[in-house]
Design an enzyme around this catalytic site. Structure first.
Site, PDB file in Angstrom:
ATOM      1  CG  MET A   1      48.333 -56.474 137.449  1.00  0.00           C
ATOM      2  SD  MET A   1      47.936 -55.479 138.433  1.00  0.00           S
ATOM      3  CE  MET A   1      48.336 -55.853 140.282  1.00  0.00           C
TER       4      MET A   1
ATOM      5  N   GLY B   1      39.555 -54.590 143.727  1.00  0.00           N
ATOM      6  CA  GLY B   1      40.896 -54.077 143.157  1.00  0.00           C
ATOM      7  C   GLY B   1      40.503 -52.532 142.642  1.00  0.00           C
TER       8      GLY B   1
ATOM      9  NE  ARG C   1      43.006 -62.885 141.239  1.00  0.00           N
ATOM     10  CZ  ARG C   1      42.984 -61.763 142.337  1.00  0.00           C
ATOM     11  NH1 ARG C   1      43.862 -61.994 143.034  1.00  0.00           N
ATOM     12  NH2 ARG C   1      41.801 -60.717 142.586  1.00  0.00           N
TER      13      ARG C   1
ATOM     14  CB  ILE D   1      53.136 -49.544 137.765  1.00  0.00           C
ATOM     15  CG1 ILE D   1      53.445 -50.352 136.653  1.00  0.00           C
ATOM     16  CG2 ILE D   1      54.404 -49.104 138.849  1.00  0.00           C
ATOM     17  CD1 ILE D   1      54.522 -50.113 135.665  1.00  0.00           C
ATOM     18  CD  GLN D   2      50.533 -54.117 134.665  1.00  0.00           C
ATOM     19  OE1 GLN D   2      49.941 -54.929 133.526  1.00  0.00           O
ATOM     20  NE2 GLN D   2      51.092 -54.919 135.493  1.00  0.00           N
TER      21      GLN D   2
ATOM     22  NE  ARG E   1      40.116 -58.235 145.614  1.00  0.00           N
ATOM     23  CZ  ARG E   1      41.515 -57.886 145.248  1.00  0.00           C
ATOM     24  NH1 ARG E   1      42.402 -57.764 145.980  1.00  0.00           N
ATOM     25  NH2 ARG E   1      41.561 -57.331 143.859  1.00  0.00           N
TER      26      ARG E   1
ATOM     27  CB  THR F   1      37.970 -54.837 136.876  1.00  0.00           C
ATOM     28  OG1 THR F   1      38.997 -55.777 136.665  1.00  0.00           O
ATOM     29  CG2 THR F   1      36.878 -55.178 135.880  1.00  0.00           C
ATOM     30  CB  ILE F   2      42.899 -52.898 135.309  1.00  0.00           C
ATOM     31  CG1 ILE F   2      43.657 -54.141 136.421  1.00  0.00           C
ATOM     32  CG2 ILE F   2      42.647 -51.477 136.099  1.00  0.00           C
ATOM     33  CD1 ILE F   2      45.096 -53.931 136.412  1.00  0.00           C
ATOM     34  CG  ASP F   3      41.886 -58.185 135.906  1.00  0.00           C
ATOM     35  OD1 ASP F   3      42.996 -57.773 135.648  1.00  0.00           O
ATOM     36  OD2 ASP F   3      41.943 -59.146 136.783  1.00  0.00           O
TER      37      ASP F   3
ATOM     38  CG  ASP G   1      37.844 -60.079 134.937  1.00  0.00           C
ATOM     39  OD1 ASP G   1      37.325 -59.030 135.163  1.00  0.00           O
ATOM     40  OD2 ASP G   1      38.270 -60.975 135.619  1.00  0.00           O
TER      41      ASP G   1
ATOM     42  NE  ARG H   1      59.532 -54.315 120.561  1.00  0.00           N
ATOM     43  CZ  ARG H   1      59.766 -55.662 120.318  1.00  0.00           C
ATOM     44  NH1 ARG H   1      60.912 -56.113 119.875  1.00  0.00           N
ATOM     45  NH2 ARG H   1      58.562 -56.469 120.321  1.00  0.00           N
TER      46      ARG H   1
ATOM     47  CD  GLU I   1      59.405 -60.364 119.078  1.00  0.00           C
ATOM     48  OE1 GLU I   1      59.117 -59.890 120.359  1.00  0.00           O
ATOM     49  OE2 GLU I   1      59.879 -59.387 118.186  1.00  0.00           O
TER      50      GLU I   1
ATOM     51  CG  ASP J   1      34.237 -61.470 138.669  1.00  0.00           C
ATOM     52  OD1 ASP J   1      34.905 -60.731 139.492  1.00  0.00           O
ATOM     53  OD2 ASP J   1      34.410 -62.450 138.391  1.00  0.00           O
TER      54      ASP J   1
ATOM     55  NE  ARG K   1      69.517 -59.359 132.945  1.00  0.00           N
ATOM     56  CZ  ARG K   1      70.502 -59.934 132.412  1.00  0.00           C
ATOM     57  NH1 ARG K   1      70.326 -61.093 131.605  1.00  0.00           N
ATOM     58  NH2 ARG K   1      71.725 -59.588 132.475  1.00  0.00           N
TER      59      ARG K   1
ATOM     60  NE  ARG L   1      70.463 -58.263 128.771  1.00  0.00           N
ATOM     61  CZ  ARG L   1      70.933 -57.364 129.793  1.00  0.00           C
ATOM     62  NH1 ARG L   1      70.361 -56.304 130.131  1.00  0.00           N
ATOM     63  NH2 ARG L   1      72.334 -57.723 130.381  1.00  0.00           N
TER      64      ARG L   1
HETATM   65  O1  F6P Z   1      42.180 -55.773 139.947  1.00  0.00           O
HETATM   66  C1  F6P Z   1      42.517 -56.916 139.277  1.00  0.00           C
HETATM   67  C2  F6P Z   1      43.862 -57.331 139.621  1.00  0.00           C
HETATM   68  O2  F6P Z   1      44.465 -56.290 139.384  1.00  0.00           O
HETATM   69  C3  F6P Z   1      44.197 -58.655 138.885  1.00  0.00           C
HETATM   70  O3  F6P Z   1      44.851 -58.284 137.789  1.00  0.00           O
HETATM   71  C4  F6P Z   1      45.291 -58.996 139.906  1.00  0.00           C
HETATM   72  O4  F6P Z   1      45.519 -60.267 139.972  1.00  0.00           O
HETATM   73  C5  F6P Z   1      44.745 -58.727 141.302  1.00  0.00           C
HETATM   74  O5  F6P Z   1      43.834 -57.459 141.066  1.00  0.00           O
HETATM   75  C6  F6P Z   1      45.824 -58.106 142.175  1.00  0.00           C
HETATM   76  O6  F6P Z   1      45.275 -57.967 143.392  1.00  0.00           O
HETATM   77  P1  F6P Z   1      45.766 -57.279 144.778  1.00  0.00           P
HETATM   78  O7  F6P Z   1      46.370 -56.061 144.794  1.00  0.00           O
HETATM   79  O8  F6P Z   1      44.942 -57.643 145.648  1.00  0.00           O
HETATM   80  O9  F6P Z   1      47.048 -58.284 144.979  1.00  0.00           O
END
Ligand code: F6P
Length: 327
Positions: A174, A15, A176, A258-259, A76, A130-132, A134, A159, A192, A107, A251, A167
């Site tokens: 994101m 990603g 996973r 976008i992230q 990938r 990676t944005i995650d 991890d 908010r 919250e 990873d 909701r 609401r």
């Molecule tokens: O890059 C990490 C990530 O954004 C995860 O947070 C997310 O689950 C995954 O990639 C989504 O991947 P794709 O764009 O292939 O659906």
């Protein structure tokens, strides 16, 4: 004595994440500075297998430090996980004389690099992109800061409208396998409740807590859910909440990709630049099979195999902070 590296390839894989371009720029310019030939490999490992490899110079990376995505594109690549795919890749690198690789990714990408570099004599240096967030062995991953700030900006906006209508919003961010975006953006926006894959979600506890808030007329509530939460994403959580709290105006908002886009923050540009520079220095110093990270503001090198297997832990203190501050 390690062989002297003279031609290096750089690729982005998995990603994309904001700041990958800044890292590519740093690798190319540091490589050029030290007199190395630098090649850009298109679409991750697919580009090595398909021989889609282009020479890069200082000018090839002009005007990209501020751009999201990756000029090298990313993929990938399943074929690289087959021995035949890696053999093809090796032959293509050999033809061009590429004797070192910089892999910017997560990873999964490091797993590929680790296997490849054990099979063939090509040193591989990983940069955590990676944005995650991890990946163990680094306080920062390229792209996390931008992604989490994008989430914060979006949740703040949600908010406003939640407040106007009294609401409950269930917002999916994101992640996973990792809850860092949820945890950080949730704390920063005063959510919250925060639901993350690293913790078992007690849906009963969530419902009871929302009921209790309703009793004391606290009607504006934000639940931030990581997409990989074991209970499910925002839709699954909302299904239960709507059944159990039918009179609550609920909701769902899924922030989605976008992230992953947008101009990288200053922090992401800085760490990408430092890491890209350190990757080239590492190859020149004869390191191989390591991921370059930053720990306690110093460069830190983790064997790719360890960066692969370990995940960062989320400390109990974070969870306590969420509970206390969101009361
Ligand atoms: O890059 C990490 C990530 O954004 C995860 O947070 C997310 O689950 C995954 O990639 C989504 O991947 P794709 O764009 O292939 O659906």
């Amino acid at each position: 004595m390690a062989k002297k590296v003279t031609k290096i390839g750089v690729l982005t894989s998995g990603g994309d994440s904001p700041g990958m371009n800044a890292a590519i720029r740093a690798v190319v310019r540091t490589g050029n500075y030290y007199g190395l030939e630098v090649f850009g490999i298109m679409r991750g490992y697919s580009g090595i297998i398909e021989n889609d490899i282009i020479p890069m110079h200082s000018r090839s990376v002009a005007n990209i430090i501020q751009r999201g995505g990756t000029i090298l594109k990313t993929a990938r690549c399943k074929e690289f996980f087959q021995p035949e795919g890696r053999q093809k890749a090796y032959q293509n690198l050999k033809k061009l004389g590429i004797d070192g690789l910089v892999i910017i990714g997560g990873d999964g990408s490091f797993r590929g690099a680790d296997i490849f570099s054990r099979e063939f004599d090509i040193p591989c240096i990983g940069l955590p992109g990676t944005i995650d967030k991890d990946i163990a062995g680094t306080d920062f991953t390229i792209g996390f800061d931008t992604a989490v700030n994008t989430a914060v900006e979006a949740i703040d906006k949600i908010r406003d409208t939640a407040d106007a209508h009294d609401r409950l919003f269930i917002i999916e961010v994101m992640g996973r396998d990792a809850g860092y975006i949820a945890l950080h953006s949730g704390i920063a926006t005063g959510a919250e409740h925060i639901l993350i894959p690293e913790r078992k979600t007690d849906i009963e506890e969530l419902v009871e807590s929302l009921q209790e808030k309703e009793r004391r007329k606290k009607l504006v509530n934000m639940v931030v859910v990581a997409e990989g939460d074991e209970f499910g994403g925002a839709n699954e959580v909302a299904k239960v909440v709507k059944e159990r709290l039918p009179f609550t105006d609920t909701r769902v908002c899924i922030l989605g990709h976008i992230q992953r886009g947008g101009s990288p923050t200053c922090l992401d540009r800085l760490i990408a630049s430092r890491m890209g520079y350190a990757a080239v220095e590492s190859l020149l110093e004869g390191r191989h099979n390591v991921m370059v990270g930053i720990l306690n503001n110093r460069m830190h090198y983790t064997l790719l195999e360890r960066a692969v297997k370990s995940k960062q832990k989320i400390s109990d203190e974070w969870i306590k902070i969420v509970k206390i501050l969101a009361s």
